[in-house]
Design a protein around this motif. Structure first.
Motif, PDB file in Angstrom:
ATOM      1  N   TYR A   1      -3.668  15.469 -21.830  1.00 54.00           N
ATOM      2  CA  TYR A   1      -3.084  16.938 -21.561  1.00 54.00           C
ATOM      3  C   TYR A   1      -4.042  17.982 -21.619  1.00 54.00           C
ATOM      4  O   TYR A   1      -4.219  19.095 -21.196  1.00 54.00           O
ATOM      5  N   PRO A   2      -4.999  18.044 -22.897  1.00 55.67           N
ATOM      6  CA  PRO A   2      -5.785  19.063 -23.199  1.00 55.67           C
ATOM      7  C   PRO A   2      -6.888  19.454 -22.324  1.00 55.67           C
ATOM      8  O   PRO A   2      -6.952  20.739 -21.596  1.00 55.67           O
ATOM      9  N   GLU A   3      -7.457  18.603 -21.488  1.00 58.19           N
ATOM     10  CA  GLU A   3      -8.505  18.906 -20.424  1.00 58.19           C
ATOM     11  C   GLU A   3      -7.564  19.161 -19.128  1.00 58.19           C
ATOM     12  O   GLU A   3      -8.166  20.013 -18.249  1.00 58.19           O
ATOM     13  N   LEU A   4      -6.526  18.586 -18.904  1.00 63.65           N
ATOM     14  CA  LEU A   4      -5.654  18.861 -17.707  1.00 63.65           C
ATOM     15  C   LEU A   4      -5.203  20.374 -17.785  1.00 63.65           C
ATOM     16  O   LEU A   4      -5.305  21.060 -16.587  1.00 63.65           O
ATOM     17  N   ILE A   5      -4.624  20.899 -18.840  1.00 62.54           N
ATOM     18  CA  ILE A   5      -4.155  22.052 -18.854  1.00 62.54           C
ATOM     19  C   ILE A   5      -5.417  23.029 -18.975  1.00 62.54           C
ATOM     20  O   ILE A   5      -5.108  24.283 -18.276  1.00 62.54           O
ATOM     21  N   ARG A   6      -6.394  22.856 -19.605  1.00 60.22           N
ATOM     22  CA  ARG A   6      -7.425  23.823 -19.468  1.00 60.22           C
ATOM     23  C   ARG A   6      -7.969  23.929 -18.109  1.00 60.22           C
ATOM     24  O   ARG A   6      -8.282  24.864 -17.577  1.00 60.22           O
ATOM     25  N   GLY A   7      -8.075  22.779 -17.338  1.00 61.75           N
ATOM     26  CA  GLY A   7      -8.473  22.885 -15.861  1.00 61.75           C
ATOM     27  C   GLY A   7      -9.800  22.922 -15.653  1.00 61.75           C
ATOM     28  O   GLY A   7     -10.903  22.621 -16.564  1.00 61.75           O
ATOM     29  N   ASP A   8     -10.066  23.031 -14.512  1.00 60.38           N
ATOM     30  CA  ASP A   8     -11.636  22.935 -14.022  1.00 60.38           C
ATOM     31  C   ASP A   8     -11.961  24.143 -12.979  1.00 60.38           C
ATOM     32  O   ASP A   8     -11.208  25.000 -12.943  1.00 60.38           O
ATOM     33  N   GLU A   9     -13.307  24.055 -12.180  1.00 57.90           N
ATOM     34  CA  GLU A   9     -13.490  25.201 -11.550  1.00 57.90           C
ATOM     35  C   GLU A   9     -12.583  25.427 -10.188  1.00 57.90           C
ATOM     36  O   GLU A   9     -12.340  26.260  -9.463  1.00 57.90           O
TER      37      GLU A   9
END
Length: 389
Positions: free
Chosen positions: A259-267
């Protein structure tokens, strides 16, 4: 003051654990803005009900509603009557109705957002169930949720999984329900690691083919869909599906591992959240989401990444037993006075598992009163036959 506790390892050896002296998270005065975050909430069992806990457990309404206030106070929306509340695993539809009714009324007193699970658990899943019965069950529950003022979360249906013969059956059932709802809903794709009865959902065991069917339904009914929560514990599939969603349809991560990277997201975008783990880590998650609002990505990860080992432990196989860890942490933190669960689910994890949960919660800064947590951990250890003498 430093605190210690004697904990067991597998095989019966003991070791002394020294709690870290972390400052507990405080209740925020602001509300996060950049992400929508639902916490799927657990229920508190009534330990004084003189009933068979496997078949007729009762709910402690005061404790259950107080926990929802805890989540609202940290800025979370509440996802009610979902699998975290042991829906279909101890919580029957008749009890879920009362839970939805009480929680929706309580939400109005504080302006809290609430969405509620609507499924088909009035039906016993078997191949003889007809699609018309599945549709009628969905209709009943959706109408009830909307009548209480809650947003609908259309839960995956064991009955539909049992009787559907093709992807067209899913298109038919979901299409008929979505044409009837009065406001946009959240779909929920729950993987078989959470519920083996949902194997082959959307008409395919192959997840890529299943995703295509789900996306077809979303595209056809996009004006009736707020978003979709997927709980497959596969971040790559979630990101792939997120990029294929129509504009305006949210991806609500249900991935309690990444969840941390998925919520942060990407470009190319990000996921909002509808997570069971937020029930357990609400204070830390709220602080992290506020840091993300402020553009402080480093602080966001410094807080939230520390919770991931705890989440992975709580959701380890068998994944469906994760509710036991959620409730145990609520007990350690004084949100409820006992460690009992509806359906007797407090017995679903070993004392070794619970001891490691204690350690990981401490390392994540999630034991808000270490002295109380140690007292309650010692009670659980003593009941399990662990003696430090």
């Amino acid at each position: 003051m430093a605190y210690t506790v004697t904990l067991p390892r597998e095989g019966g050896t003991l070791y002394t654990y020294h709690l870290q002296q972390a400052r507990p998270f405080t209740t925020p005065t602001e509300r996060f803005q950049k992400r929508v975050a639902f916490a799927a909430a657990h229920v508190v069992c009534d330990p004084f009900a003189d009933t068979d806990p496997l078949h007729e457990s009762k709910i402690d309404w005061e404790g259950t509603l107080a926990y929802r206030h805890h989540l609202w106070s940290h800025g979370f929306a509440v996802a009610e009557a979902m699998d975290t509340a042991q829906r279909g695993m101890g919580l029957r539809w008749d009890r879920a109705k009362e839970l939805i009714q009480r929680s929706a009324a309580e939400a109005k007193t504080v302006g809290g957002r609430i969405a509620c699970g609507a499924g088909t658990d009035q039906l016993t899943p078997h191949h003889g169930v007809r699609l018309e019965e599945v549709e009628a069950a969905y209709e009943e529950q959706c109408e009830f949720v909307e009548a209480q003022g809650g947003q609908i979360i259309i839960m995956a249906s064991r009955a539909l999984a049992a009787c559907a013969k093709s992807p067209e059956d899913y298109r038919r059932v979901y299409g008929n329900i979505l044409t009837q709802v009065s406001r946009p809903v959240i779909l929920h794709w729950l993987g078989d690691m959470f519920d083996p009865a949902l194997t082959g959902y959307w008409g395919h065991r192959d997840l890529d083919a299943a995703m295509d069917v789900c996306l077809d339904i979303i595209r056809e009914h996009r004006e009736k869909i707020d978003g979709i929560k997927i709980s497959l514990l596969d971040k790559h599939r979630e990101i792939h599906m997120r990029r294929l969603l129509p504009p305006g349809v949210r991806m609500y991560t249900g991935d309690d591992f990444h969840y941390p990277e998925l919520i942060r997201g990407d470009e190319e975008g990000y996921s909002d959240a509808l997570l069971g783990i937020f029930d357990a880590i609400a204070p830390a998650a709220a602080a992290a989401l506020l840091a993300l609002d402020a553009g402080d990505v480093d602080r966001y990860h410094a807080i939230l990444d520390k919770t991931v080992p705890l989440a992975r432990h709580i959701f380890q196989k068998p994944t469906y037993a994760y509710k036991t860890g959620i409730v145990f942490l609520a007990y350690l933190n004084g949100h409820q006075p006992h460690f009992r669960m509806i359906g007797g689910a407090e017995g679903a994890r070993s004392i070794i598992h619970l001891a490691e949960l204690f350690v990981l919660a401490d390392k994540a800064g999630l034991l808000r009163d270490p002295e109380l947590a140690v007292q309650r951990m010692n009670l659980a250890l003593s009941l399990a036959g662990v003696s430090s003498s």
